[in-house]
Design a protein around this motif. Sequence first.
Motif, PDB file in Angstrom:
ATOM      1  N   GLU A  14      27.021  44.564  57.178  1.00 47.77           N
ATOM      2  CA  GLU A  14      27.832  45.170  58.038  1.00 47.77           C
ATOM      3  C   GLU A  14      27.333  46.453  58.186  1.00 47.77           C
ATOM      4  O   GLU A  14      26.461  46.888  57.297  1.00 47.77           O
TER       5      GLU A  14
ATOM      6  N   GLU B  60      27.631  47.648  54.192  1.00 43.72           N
ATOM      7  CA  GLU B  60      27.968  46.536  53.032  1.00 43.72           C
ATOM      8  C   GLU B  60      26.903  45.175  53.456  1.00 43.72           C
ATOM      9  O   GLU B  60      26.448  44.902  54.431  1.00 43.72           O
TER      10      GLU B  60
ATOM     11  N   CYS C 271      28.795  40.799  46.814  1.00 42.65           N
ATOM     12  CA  CYS C 271      28.790  41.713  47.904  1.00 42.65           C
ATOM     13  C   CYS C 271      28.885  43.221  47.186  1.00 42.65           C
ATOM     14  O   CYS C 271      29.152  43.234  46.088  1.00 42.65           O
TER      15      CYS C 271
ATOM     16  N   LEU D   9      29.276  47.341  48.566  1.00 38.85           N
ATOM     17  CA  LEU D   9      29.247  48.370  49.577  1.00 38.85           C
ATOM     18  C   LEU D   9      28.047  49.503  49.130  1.00 38.85           C
ATOM     19  O   LEU D   9      27.534  49.290  48.111  1.00 38.85           O
TER      20      LEU D   9
ATOM     21  N   HIS E 287      35.059  46.678  60.763  1.00 42.17           N
ATOM     22  CA  HIS E 287      35.021  46.498  59.493  1.00 42.17           C
ATOM     23  C   HIS E 287      35.862  47.104  58.417  1.00 42.17           C
ATOM     24  O   HIS E 287      36.094  46.842  57.279  1.00 42.17           O
TER      25      HIS E 287
ATOM     26  N   ILE F  83      36.031  49.847  57.008  1.00 44.94           N
ATOM     27  CA  ILE F  83      35.407  50.314  55.824  1.00 44.94           C
ATOM     28  C   ILE F  83      35.164  51.975  56.197  1.00 44.94           C
ATOM     29  O   ILE F  83      34.353  52.291  57.074  1.00 44.94           O
TER      30      ILE F  83
ATOM     31  N   ARG G 189      39.990  40.052  57.715  1.00 47.58           N
ATOM     32  CA  ARG G 189      39.189  41.278  57.939  1.00 47.58           C
ATOM     33  C   ARG G 189      37.638  40.679  58.020  1.00 47.58           C
ATOM     34  O   ARG G 189      37.092  39.628  57.627  1.00 47.58           O
TER      35      ARG G 189
ATOM     36  N   ARG H 105      34.368  41.339  56.843  1.00 48.73           N
ATOM     37  CA  ARG H 105      33.558  41.570  55.741  1.00 48.73           C
ATOM     38  C   ARG H 105      32.353  40.730  55.578  1.00 48.73           C
ATOM     39  O   ARG H 105      32.290  39.671  55.833  1.00 48.73           O
TER      40      ARG H 105
END
Length: 167
Positions: free
Chosen positions: A10, A22, A34, A36, A54, A56, A141, A143
Motif C-alpha cells: 500500500e 504498508e 504485514c 506498517l 487504505h 491508514i 478493508r 490492506r
Amino acid sequence: MTVPIIIDFEASGFGKGSYPIEVGFSGRHGEGWCALIRPEQDWQHWDIDAAKVHHIPREILVERGKSSAYVAEQLNFFLNGYTVYTDGWGQDYVWMARLFDAAGMVPRFKLADLRGIISEQQEERWHSTKDHVLKELGIVRHRASSDARVLQLTWLRTYDAGRSALC
C-alpha cells in the motif's frame, strides 16, 4: 504445484513522490505477515484519495509504523531466496526499491509479475473467482496482507478449476 507467495504494497499515492506505507504477504501455507512503514524524513507525498482506499492515516504511520530498515530486514528474513509475486509489478517494484533504498539494503528475494504464472484458463475465471473469495472472506478493508491472501486464494482456486476441467 507450488503455491506462490504473494506480496502487496500500500502506498501514499501514485506517481512520483509516493512511497510505501504498508507491506504484507501471504506465504506458501497461507500464513500472513504485514507491517506498517514509518515514513522517512523526506517522504512527504500524501494523496487523500489513496488514504480513503487504505484507511491508514499518516499519523498512525508516524506513531506505529516500523522503520524501513526493520521492514526490509523482516522481508529478507522471511522471503530469502524465493520468487514473490505481485499483481501490481510496476508500482510494487518501485515501492519495494524505495523501501530497500531507504534501509540501505538490497532484497534477497525476486519480485515477479503474477500475470506470468496465470494461465489462459485461470484468466477466464479470475474476476468472478476473486469476487467470490472477497465475499467469502468478508474482507471490507483494502490492506496489504488481506489483498495478498485474496490474490493467492484466487490463484489457487482458478488453478484447481483449470486442472479439473482438463481431467
